[in-house]
Design an enzyme around this catalytic site. Structure first.
Site, PDB file in Angstrom:
ATOM      1  N   ASP A  44      -1.175   3.674   7.478  1.00  0.00           N
ATOM      2  CA  ASP A  44      -2.241   2.959   8.165  1.00  0.00           C
ATOM      3  C   ASP A  44      -2.952   3.866   9.163  1.00  0.00           C
ATOM      4  O   ASP A  44      -2.338   4.735   9.781  1.00  0.00           O
ATOM      5  CB  ASP A  44      -1.646   1.750   8.893  1.00  0.00           C
ATOM      6  CG  ASP A  44      -2.692   0.731   9.281  1.00  0.00           C
ATOM      7  OD1 ASP A  44      -3.748   0.698   8.622  1.00  0.00           O
ATOM      8  OD2 ASP A  44      -2.460  -0.015  10.237  1.00  0.00           O
ATOM      9  N   HIS A  52      -9.816   8.388   4.468  1.00  0.00           N
ATOM     10  CA  HIS A  52      -8.987   8.227   3.272  1.00  0.00           C
ATOM     11  C   HIS A  52      -8.727   9.574   2.604  1.00  0.00           C
ATOM     12  O   HIS A  52      -7.617   9.832   2.122  1.00  0.00           O
ATOM     13  CB  HIS A  52      -9.665   7.278   2.289  1.00  0.00           C
ATOM     14  CG  HIS A  52      -9.800   5.875   2.797  1.00  0.00           C
ATOM     15  ND1 HIS A  52      -8.748   5.195   3.372  1.00  0.00           N
ATOM     16  CD2 HIS A  52     -10.868   5.022   2.824  1.00  0.00           C
ATOM     17  CE1 HIS A  52      -9.150   3.976   3.736  1.00  0.00           C
ATOM     18  NE2 HIS A  52     -10.432   3.860   3.412  1.00  0.00           N
ATOM     19  N   SER A  74      -3.043  -5.870  -2.449  1.00  0.00           N
ATOM     20  CA  SER A  74      -3.816  -6.872  -3.184  1.00  0.00           C
ATOM     21  C   SER A  74      -4.881  -7.501  -2.294  1.00  0.00           C
ATOM     22  O   SER A  74      -5.841  -8.104  -2.779  1.00  0.00           O
ATOM     23  CB  SER A  74      -2.876  -7.955  -3.736  1.00  0.00           C
ATOM     24  OG  SER A  74      -2.037  -8.474  -2.722  1.00  0.00           O
ATOM     25  N   GLU A  75      -4.745  -7.345  -0.961  1.00  0.00           N
ATOM     26  CA  GLU A  75      -5.738  -7.861  -0.020  1.00  0.00           C
ATOM     27  C   GLU A  75      -6.868  -6.859   0.226  1.00  0.00           C
ATOM     28  O   GLU A  75      -7.922  -7.213   0.767  1.00  0.00           O
ATOM     29  CB  GLU A  75      -5.081  -8.215   1.314  1.00  0.00           C
ATOM     30  CG  GLU A  75      -4.206  -9.463   1.291  1.00  0.00           C
ATOM     31  CD  GLU A  75      -2.869  -9.226   0.620  1.00  0.00           C
ATOM     32  OE1 GLU A  75      -2.333  -8.097   0.753  1.00  0.00           O
ATOM     33  OE2 GLU A  75      -2.373 -10.139  -0.055  1.00  0.00           O
ATOM     34  N   ASN A  76      -6.646  -5.602  -0.155  1.00  0.00           N
ATOM     35  CA  ASN A  76      -7.668  -4.580   0.091  1.00  0.00           C
ATOM     36  C   ASN A  76      -8.934  -4.780  -0.742  1.00  0.00           C
ATOM     37  O   ASN A  76      -9.964  -4.147  -0.479  1.00  0.00           O
ATOM     38  CB  ASN A  76      -7.108  -3.176  -0.184  1.00  0.00           C
ATOM     39  CG  ASN A  76      -6.170  -2.694   0.903  1.00  0.00           C
ATOM     40  OD1 ASN A  76      -5.343  -1.815   0.681  1.00  0.00           O
ATOM     41  ND2 ASN A  76      -6.290  -3.263   2.106  1.00  0.00           N
ATOM     42  N   TRP A  77      -8.873  -5.678  -1.737  1.00  0.00           N
ATOM     43  CA  TRP A  77     -10.077  -5.974  -2.516  1.00  0.00           C
ATOM     44  C   TRP A  77     -11.145  -6.620  -1.638  1.00  0.00           C
ATOM     45  O   TRP A  77     -12.324  -6.678  -2.028  1.00  0.00           O
ATOM     46  CB  TRP A  77      -9.746  -6.896  -3.682  1.00  0.00           C
ATOM     47  CG  TRP A  77      -8.872  -6.277  -4.723  1.00  0.00           C
ATOM     48  CD1 TRP A  77      -7.546  -6.527  -4.949  1.00  0.00           C
ATOM     49  CD2 TRP A  77      -9.256  -5.294  -5.705  1.00  0.00           C
ATOM     50  NE1 TRP A  77      -7.080  -5.765  -5.993  1.00  0.00           N
ATOM     51  CE2 TRP A  77      -8.108  -5.006  -6.474  1.00  0.00           C
ATOM     52  CE3 TRP A  77     -10.457  -4.637  -5.991  1.00  0.00           C
ATOM     53  CZ2 TRP A  77      -8.123  -4.078  -7.521  1.00  0.00           C
ATOM     54  CZ3 TRP A  77     -10.470  -3.712  -7.030  1.00  0.00           C
ATOM     55  CH2 TRP A  77      -9.325  -3.444  -7.780  1.00  0.00           C
ATOM     56  N   ARG A 132       3.803  -4.746  12.021  1.00  0.00           N
ATOM     57  CA  ARG A 132       3.935  -5.884  11.109  1.00  0.00           C
ATOM     58  C   ARG A 132       4.131  -5.352   9.689  1.00  0.00           C
ATOM     59  O   ARG A 132       3.817  -4.203   9.395  1.00  0.00           O
ATOM     60  CB  ARG A 132       2.704  -6.781  11.182  1.00  0.00           C
ATOM     61  CG  ARG A 132       1.403  -6.091  10.841  1.00  0.00           C
ATOM     62  CD  ARG A 132       0.221  -7.052  10.925  1.00  0.00           C
ATOM     63  NE  ARG A 132      -1.030  -6.385  10.580  1.00  0.00           N
ATOM     64  CZ  ARG A 132      -1.798  -5.741  11.452  1.00  0.00           C
ATOM     65  NH1 ARG A 132      -1.448  -5.701  12.729  1.00  0.00           N
ATOM     66  NH2 ARG A 132      -2.922  -5.166  11.073  1.00  0.00           N
ATOM     67  N   LEU A 133       4.622  -6.225   8.804  1.00  0.00           N
ATOM     68  CA  LEU A 133       4.894  -5.826   7.422  1.00  0.00           C
ATOM     69  C   LEU A 133       3.648  -5.808   6.539  1.00  0.00           C
ATOM     70  O   LEU A 133       3.575  -5.064   5.574  1.00  0.00           O
ATOM     71  CB  LEU A 133       5.916  -6.781   6.802  1.00  0.00           C
ATOM     72  CG  LEU A 133       7.377  -6.342   6.850  1.00  0.00           C
ATOM     73  CD1 LEU A 133       8.261  -7.409   6.241  1.00  0.00           C
ATOM     74  CD2 LEU A 133       7.571  -5.025   6.119  1.00  0.00           C
TER      75      LEU A 133
END
Length: 231
Positions: free
Chosen positions: A2, A19, A48-51, A176-177
């Site tokens: 991160d 990146h 899967s949330e990076n979309w 956080r995870l």
């Protein structure tokens, strides 16, 4: 891994540059892990949330994955490193899927270290997909509901055959995870470091390992010294 975006912002650069610098940190960390004798290293590359991120950033991240595999796969194979990819395969284009399959197949028999890439991965999604596959096995009569337990479900997870992580390192100061290895992290130690991922290097990696080594892992049991004192 991160902090790529914040690293770039602090330097007045576009997020994509963060990146790209992060890929260099990946290479250094993989090397450091191998030198330290780490047997399994899992990198959370794309959730899967990076979309939900801007389309331009997603395109750049996909391009970086393609570049990493094409440029680094031969070297990883030479170093006897096995690559395994966990995460859903939905929404990934044919070229990305082909490269992921190629990386896994080429390195399937390697044994020096297992490099697990969590790509298009989400812990909850993984558990849901595993539960569906388990239910289908029960429906086909291949498995009795009475025999369903933690080990049974684990066998349907993306990480089947991979040991649960001893330690999870999260960079950039976040604590956080973020939907990462939710099932597998039940007794994992956590090390949170303030370093942004592009600045994460061998020395930061070894400091994190030293922090982990100082912990006493009990897995819900009473420490041995307490047992001795109470005997």
């Amino acid at each position: 891994m991160d902090g790529n975006g914040r690293w770039a912002k602090r330097r007045g650069l576009p997020r994509t540059m963060g990146h790209r610098k992060g890929v260099e940190a990946v290479r250094e960390t993989v090397q450091a892990a191998g030198e330290a004798g780490v047997r399994y290293l899992t990198l959370f590359a794309f959730s899967s949330e990076n979309w939900n991120r801007p389309e331009e950033e997603i395109t750049d991240l996909m391009g970086l994955l393609k570049l990493f595999i094409r440029r680094d796969l031969a070297e990883l194979h030479k170093e006897n490193i096995r690559i395994r990819v966990i995460g859903g395969r939905a929404r990934l284009d044919r070229e990305i899927l082909g490269l992921l399959v190629e990386a896994e197949e080429l390195t399937r028999n390697n044994s020096a270290m297992h490099l697990v890439i969590a790509f298009n991965y989400g812990g909850r999604d993984e558990i849901v997909r595993a539960a569906k596959r388990l239910a289908e096995a029960v429906g086909r009569g291949e498995l009795s509901p009475a025999n369903v337990n933690e080990h049974t479900l684990s066998a349907f997870l993306d990480t089947a055959g991979i040991p649960d992580p001893d330690v999870i390192i999260r960079t950039s100061g976040e604590q956080r995870l973020s939907n990462f290895l939710l099932w597998q992290a039940a007794y994992t130690e956590f090390v949170f470091v303030p370093v942004l991922w592009p600045d994460f290097d061998k020395s930061a990696f070894h400091r994190a390992l030293d922090e982990y080594a100082s912990r006493e892992r009990r897995f819900g049991a009473v420490p041995e010294r307490d047992v001795a004192l109470g005997s």
